[in-house]
Design an enzyme around this catalytic site. Structure first.
Site, PDB file in Angstrom:
ATOM      1  N   TYR A  61      43.068  20.058  39.317  1.00  0.00           N
ATOM      2  CA  TYR A  61      42.416  20.978  38.973  1.00  0.00           C
ATOM      3  C   TYR A  61      43.001  21.979  37.858  1.00  0.00           C
ATOM      4  O   TYR A  61      43.848  22.198  37.136  1.00  0.00           O
ATOM      5  CB  TYR A  61      41.745  21.774  39.760  1.00  0.00           C
ATOM      6  CG  TYR A  61      41.144  23.346  39.641  1.00  0.00           C
ATOM      7  CD1 TYR A  61      40.483  22.906  39.362  1.00  0.00           C
ATOM      8  CD2 TYR A  61      41.931  24.308  40.068  1.00  0.00           C
ATOM      9  CE1 TYR A  61      39.198  24.353  39.384  1.00  0.00           C
ATOM     10  CE2 TYR A  61      41.003  25.400  38.901  1.00  0.00           C
ATOM     11  CZ  TYR A  61      39.204  25.397  38.653  1.00  0.00           C
ATOM     12  OH  TYR A  61      39.288  26.411  38.667  1.00  0.00           O
ATOM     13  N   GLY A  68      35.682  26.077  38.955  1.00  0.00           N
ATOM     14  CA  GLY A  68      35.004  26.744  40.155  1.00  0.00           C
ATOM     15  C   GLY A  68      33.737  25.698  41.389  1.00  0.00           C
ATOM     16  O   GLY A  68      34.507  24.751  41.294  1.00  0.00           O
ATOM     17  N   HIS A  91      32.962  31.864  29.646  1.00  0.00           N
ATOM     18  CA  HIS A  91      32.894  32.709  29.681  1.00  0.00           C
ATOM     19  C   HIS A  91      33.115  34.296  29.365  1.00  0.00           C
ATOM     20  O   HIS A  91      33.021  35.371  29.671  1.00  0.00           O
ATOM     21  CB  HIS A  91      34.513  32.716  30.548  1.00  0.00           C
ATOM     22  CG  HIS A  91      34.885  31.461  31.954  1.00  0.00           C
ATOM     23  ND1 HIS A  91      33.672  30.599  32.062  1.00  0.00           N
ATOM     24  CD2 HIS A  91      34.473  31.518  32.436  1.00  0.00           C
ATOM     25  CE1 HIS A  91      33.960  29.347  32.381  1.00  0.00           C
ATOM     26  NE2 HIS A  91      34.622  30.597  33.801  1.00  0.00           N
ATOM     27  N   ASN A 204      42.513  33.343  34.062  1.00  0.00           N
ATOM     28  CA  ASN A 204      42.743  33.491  35.546  1.00  0.00           C
ATOM     29  C   ASN A 204      43.875  34.556  35.474  1.00  0.00           C
ATOM     30  O   ASN A 204      45.109  33.558  36.235  1.00  0.00           O
ATOM     31  CB  ASN A 204      43.044  31.763  36.113  1.00  0.00           C
ATOM     32  CG  ASN A 204      42.578  31.936  37.052  1.00  0.00           C
ATOM     33  OD1 ASN A 204      42.304  32.680  38.139  1.00  0.00           O
ATOM     34  ND2 ASN A 204      42.523  29.942  37.673  1.00  0.00           N
ATOM     35  N   ARG A 292      47.792  77.941  49.826  1.00  0.00           N
ATOM     36  CA  ARG A 292      48.909  78.135  50.269  1.00  0.00           C
ATOM     37  C   ARG A 292      48.259  76.375  50.720  1.00  0.00           C
ATOM     38  O   ARG A 292      49.859  76.134  51.038  1.00  0.00           O
ATOM     39  CB  ARG A 292      48.364  78.615  51.637  1.00  0.00           C
ATOM     40  CG  ARG A 292      48.939  78.742  52.754  1.00  0.00           C
ATOM     41  CD  ARG A 292      49.046  79.598  54.103  1.00  0.00           C
ATOM     42  NE  ARG A 292      46.809  79.815  54.433  1.00  0.00           N
ATOM     43  CZ  ARG A 292      46.685  79.574  56.310  1.00  0.00           C
ATOM     44  NH1 ARG A 292      47.346  78.966  56.338  1.00  0.00           N
ATOM     45  NH2 ARG A 292      45.977  79.599  55.544  1.00  0.00           N
TER      46      ARG A 292
END
Length: 525
Positions: A61, A68, A91, A204, A292
């Site tokens: 891969y 993907g 992309h 990535n 306070r």
């Protein structure tokens, strides 16, 4: 942002990550970047692993497959350079306004940080080109929309990678946007041609959301101290009691942030002639919660900030990519998922909204004559003829309402993508973007409290008048004096108010408020 043009110390990237200070130095200060010999060696060793796998007939891969949901296709050697170039081009699909220069520089630097770790398989010459872009002040045009915070900040990082290829647009050191190819040529930088895995490795990572977390943490550290200062000024102007700040009371509930905020307020109030008069005019046993409980709320924010910093420090030490080169092999993983950062970013947005909310409530008390213990309505010079700071509080309330909407978590809103391969995403980029907006809003909210409290203190005897009587302490005097010198004008008849509020905002944002207080108190935490 000014680029380095002098003896700015370089930031040297090794194999073990980087620090908050280094990110700020490069993103905001234009510090030059260098790659250590160890990083160059580690990158070369990891590249040899990738080259060996690329020569193997087995699909790997990111090396010899699609990406993907398209990872089922084996890519032959003659198409692999095209594959890596195409993932960058396809992309780089962002839309919307340009992302700020400092965010893009942080994004580039942090991606380079992971590549320098030697776990991505990217060649040293690609890393050197990334460093050259940073050092030349070339900043890719990145757009607001395009990251789901999973599989990395894909579109933002792709726009950065596109510049490495000599494509798309980038901003030069002069601030002008030009074609990337022209900018690279002008600075003598050769565009890169990507090889196996390199396009994927450039995209990535969680670098965008991490860079924004780092810068938000730096800004909020200053803002939490600023809020302690303005809370003390308001307590003083309302003739409140400082006894609730006693260390023995805060030791009973040992949250560290609470103790820090209480200590800051005590130091601000040292020597005040106004505190402790809460029973003189309209006796009250104790101050309202917004006064306070100021250390409890700001302190909880400080503790939230400490948690976010711890998350950021872990991520700065990480090597986020998929797949990764580890111990001579390549393994797929899910480390790119932005959940740890998304949760921290959302948590900070909640703390910011609540701190702004309590700050606005204090301002409102200063302006309400029924609760301000002797101050004129809306701090006006001639109430009725003058409206004073009435609408300044409206502006503050509008900001708080926006901050409450920004506190809605982005990380709880996953949406599936990539044909259900990427079926759960972090939305960490969206969490980071809204936190940046929230930090700006909190700055303005604190500035309006500063403006109101400074005017209220002037209206009490002993500051800016010849009338004898108890007056504010040295720290309040130092803050008001510095604010006036910075153009934050004081009490008087109604005038165009927006420039005054803008000057107050700049006074807070620049750190001048903290510096002025510390001139009287010494260092505050």
């Amino acid at each position: 942002m000014a680029m380095h043009n002098g003896p700015v110390a370089p930031v040297v990237l090794g194999t073990s990550g980087t620090s908050f200070d280094d990110v700020i130095a490069v993103a905001r200060g234009g510090a030059p970047v260098e790659l250590s010999a160890a990083a160059l060696d580690a990158m070369a060793a990891a590249r040899r692993v990738i080259d060996d796998l690329a020569a193997s007939p087995e699909p790997v891969y990111g090396v010899s497959t699609g990406f993907g949901a398209l990872a089922v296709r084996h890519i032959t050697p003659e198409l692999r350079a095209t594959l890596q170039r195409n993932i960058v081009r396809s992309h780089a699909a962002g839309l919307g306004p340009r992302v700020e220069r400092e965010v893009v520089r942080a994004l580039m630097f942090l991606r380079l940080k992971t590549i320098a770790s030697g776990h991505t398989g990217v060649r040293p010459e690609v890393a050197a080109t990334m460093a050259a872009l940073l050092n030349a002040g070339i900043t890719p045009v990145v757009h607001e929309h395009g990251s789901l915070g999973c599989s990395g900040d894909l579109a933002p990082l792709a726009h950065c990678a596109l510049t490495l290829l000599g494509e798309g647009e980038a901003e030069g050191p002069d601030g002008a946007v030009r074609p990337a190819a022209a900018l690279l040529a002008k600075h003598g930088i050769a565009a890169v041609e990507l090889r196996e895995k390199e396009g994927l490795a450039l995209l990535n990572g969680t670098d965008g959301m991490l860079g924004m977390l780092v810068m938000a943490c730096a800004d909020l550290a200053r803002l939490f101290t600023s809020a302690d200062i303005t809370a003390a000024l308001t307590l003083e102007a309302l003739l409140g009691t400082e006894r609730v700040l006693a260390p023995e009371l805060h030791a009973l509930r040992p949250h560290p942030g609470q103790a820090t905020s209480a200590a800051n307020m005590r130091r601000m109030l040292a020597g005040s002639g106004l505190t402790g008069h809460h029973q003189d005019d309209a006796p009250r046993v104790q101050d309202a919660y917004s006064v306070r409980c100021a250390p409890q709320v700001a302190g909880a924010g400080r503790d939230t900030l400490a948690h976010a910093r711890a998350v950021g420090e872990r991520e700065l030490a990480a090597a986020v990519d998929n797949p990764v080169v580890v111990e001579g092999r390549v393994e797929s993983n899910g480390n790119f998922h932005g959940a740890p950062l998304g949760y921290a970013l959302d948590f900070l947005a909640i703390a910011v909204a609540d701190l702004a909310s309590i700050t606005e409530r204090r301002t409102d008390r200063l302006l309400d004559r029924n609760r301000s213990h002797g101050l004129p309505p809306f701090l006006a010079q001639d109430a009725g003829v003058d409206s004073g700071l009435m609408i300044a509080q409206y502006t503050q309330a509008a900001l708080v309402a926006d901050l409450k909407r920004l506190a809605v978590p982005a990380s709880a809103d996953s949406i599936p993508s990539s044909a259900m391969q990427e079926d759960h995403v972090s939305m960490g980029w969206a969490a980071a973007r809204k936190l940046r907006t929230a930090v700006d809003g909190l700055t303005r909210v604190v500035a309006i409290e500063l403006y109101a409290a400074a005017r209220a203190l002037e209206l009490r005897d002993g500051l800016g008048t010849a009338v004898p009587g108890p007056g504010p302490g040295p720290a309040a005097r130092a803050v008001v004096t510095a604010a006036r010198a910075a153009g934050v004008r004081g009490a008087g008849e109604d005038r165009f108010l927006a420039p005054d509020l803008a000057a107050a905002e700049a006074f807070v944002r620049s750190g001048a408020l903290v510096a002025a207080a510390e001139s009287a108190t010494g260092p505050l935490d």
